[in-house]
Design a protein around this motif. Sequence first.
Motif, PDB file in Angstrom:
ATOM      1  N   UNK A  12       0.851  -1.192   0.000  1.00 40.57           N
ATOM      2  CA  UNK A  12       0.000   0.000   0.000  1.00 40.57           C
ATOM      3  C   UNK A  12       0.888   1.244   0.000  1.00 40.57           C
ATOM      4  N   UNK A  13       0.801   2.041  -1.050  1.00 37.16           N
ATOM      5  CA  UNK A  13       1.617   3.246  -1.166  1.00 37.16           C
ATOM      6  C   UNK A  13       0.687   4.435  -1.408  1.00 37.16           C
ATOM      7  N   UNK A  34       7.763  -1.289   1.050  1.00 37.65           N
ATOM      8  CA  UNK A  34       6.882  -0.954   2.157  1.00 37.65           C
ATOM      9  C   UNK A  34       5.615  -1.798   2.146  1.00 37.65           C
ATOM     10  N   UNK A  35       5.203  -2.210   3.325  1.00 39.44           N
ATOM     11  CA  UNK A  35       3.874  -2.805   3.459  1.00 39.44           C
ATOM     12  C   UNK A  35       2.818  -1.707   3.377  1.00 39.44           C
ATOM     13  N   UNK A  36       3.086  -0.587   4.028  1.00 43.46           N
ATOM     14  CA  UNK A  36       2.194   0.574   3.944  1.00 43.46           C
ATOM     15  C   UNK A  36       3.021   1.816   4.192  1.00 43.46           C
ATOM     16  N   UNK A  37       2.888   2.792   3.307  1.00 49.11           N
ATOM     17  CA  UNK A  37       3.584   4.054   3.471  1.00 49.11           C
ATOM     18  C   UNK A  37       2.662   5.179   3.035  1.00 49.11           C
ATOM     19  N   UNK A  38       2.683   6.288   3.781  1.00 50.06           N
ATOM     20  CA  UNK A  38       1.925   7.493   3.450  1.00 50.06           C
ATOM     21  C   UNK A  38       2.645   8.678   4.069  1.00 50.06           C
ATOM     22  N   UNK A  39       2.297   9.874   3.638  1.00 52.63           N
ATOM     23  CA  UNK A  39       2.942  11.048   4.236  1.00 52.63           C
ATOM     24  C   UNK A  39       2.508  11.221   5.685  1.00 52.63           C
ATOM     25  N   UNK A  40       1.241  10.967   5.975  1.00 55.77           N
ATOM     26  CA  UNK A  40       0.690  11.044   7.315  1.00 55.77           C
ATOM     27  C   UNK A  40      -0.300   9.880   7.482  1.00 55.77           C
ATOM     28  N   UNK A  41      -0.311   9.275   8.649  1.00 56.06           N
ATOM     29  CA  UNK A  41      -1.231   8.167   8.926  1.00 56.06           C
ATOM     30  C   UNK A  41      -1.991   8.511  10.197  1.00 56.06           C
ATOM     31  N   UNK A  78      13.032  -3.281   9.137  1.00 56.87           N
ATOM     32  CA  UNK A  78      12.299  -2.288   8.357  1.00 56.87           C
ATOM     33  C   UNK A  78      10.931  -2.045   8.992  1.00 56.87           C
ATOM     34  N   UNK A  79      10.457  -0.787   9.078  1.00 56.85           N
ATOM     35  CA  UNK A  79       9.185  -0.504   9.769  1.00 56.85           C
ATOM     36  C   UNK A  79       8.006  -1.241   9.137  1.00 56.85           C
ATOM     37  N   UNK A  80       7.161  -1.830   9.960  1.00 53.54           N
ATOM     38  CA  UNK A  80       5.977  -2.531   9.459  1.00 53.54           C
ATOM     39  C   UNK A  80       5.039  -1.572   8.731  1.00 53.54           C
ATOM     40  N   UNK A  81       4.874  -0.359   9.247  1.00 54.52           N
ATOM     41  CA  UNK A  81       4.195   0.719   8.533  1.00 54.52           C
ATOM     42  C   UNK A  81       5.083   1.951   8.659  1.00 54.52           C
ATOM     43  N   UNK A  82       4.954   2.863   7.697  1.00 54.64           N
ATOM     44  CA  UNK A  82       5.896   3.986   7.677  1.00 54.64           C
ATOM     45  C   UNK A  82       5.218   5.232   7.129  1.00 54.64           C
ATOM     46  N   UNK A  83       5.570   6.385   7.707  1.00 49.50           N
ATOM     47  CA  UNK A  83       5.127   7.655   7.130  1.00 49.50           C
ATOM     48  C   UNK A  83       6.360   8.414   6.653  1.00 49.50           C
TER      49      UNK A  83
END
Length: 345
Positions: A12-13, A34-41, A78-83
């Motif tokens: 998820x990007x 990334x499993x999930x990355x966004x600018x803000x979560x 590596x982070x499981x989810x990341x912003x």
Amino acid sequence: MRNEFNNCGNAFVFRRQINGSTFQDNIFEFMSGDALVASHIYDCNFIGNWWERRRNTGTAAEVPLVAPADEKDDEDGYPAIRCSSYQQIMNCFAAGNKVTWGWRNVFSSLLNDSRMGGVSTHGGAVVVRTAAGRAMRVTPDNIIQQADKWCYLPTFAIEAGKNSAAAPRGITLRTKGGPLALEDHEKGAFSGAISIAKGDDLYEHYSLTRNAAGVPTVGLTGVSEMMIKGEKVKLTTGIPQHFLWRQDKLSRGLGCFTTNQVTSEGTIKLVTEYLLDNPLIQITVEDRGIRFDGLKHLGSYVNGSKTRRQCTGFELYFVDADGKPKTPTAFSMQMLTLNPSLLSS
């Protein structure tokens, strides 16, 4: 929900923020990105997801994969989810996730900076965290306030409630017969103070009595703040040591004295193995016709500024009604020693 990402780059990007989304029952396995990355979560839920193993080849963001040497972490990786913005995973919820083999568990990590802010459950613990570096961790045995090395840590408060139509009920601690202990760490001496607010920014402070070497001795030294003529002053109070000296076997509380002897008629010598700082003494004689007639400080030292006296014990003097030395059958004594740091009061 229920997606499987296996042997691929990213899952998820999002170029911008995500808000209020739920990610549930997904598998992220053998990925390079990334499993999930966004600018803000913000305000998102992560429930029942599975992270396992990572590829050594492929594209991934340049993020630190090793925890700082001076901090502890659940694991590197590596982070499981990341912003992509700093400390912007906020007010989220996580439960039932499995993070292993090269992934960093940002939900329950012992570090807090840039981890998931919000509430997470993992390994029998509930973590309430701000992504800015601090958290509260609840386990079956502890409620622990935590903060990263550089993070501001406010006072930890447990506050009772009150509705507008009822009297306050307060807080009750039930120990089931066990001790109620205050300590800096497990079995470590308590170095703080018990402070009781008096209103108008005035307090009663009680701390362990310590000698000049910082070693706890007997009792609690207290400082009471009062307003006198518009100025805050500090007055001495405390919980002193009590003991009963008798010539028979009913004496109590004399264990701190390594020397306890009648050296001559009307003179009793009491010596401790530790220094006493500025001792305050009160003596009550049980015998009629005998009175306390003063004392001598033994092993006495007074500092150059004349603000602190230390001693190792006392010679106590007693006389009868005619002023002649006379040893009493019994007397009681209270002794309060003052912490050097409080003497300016």
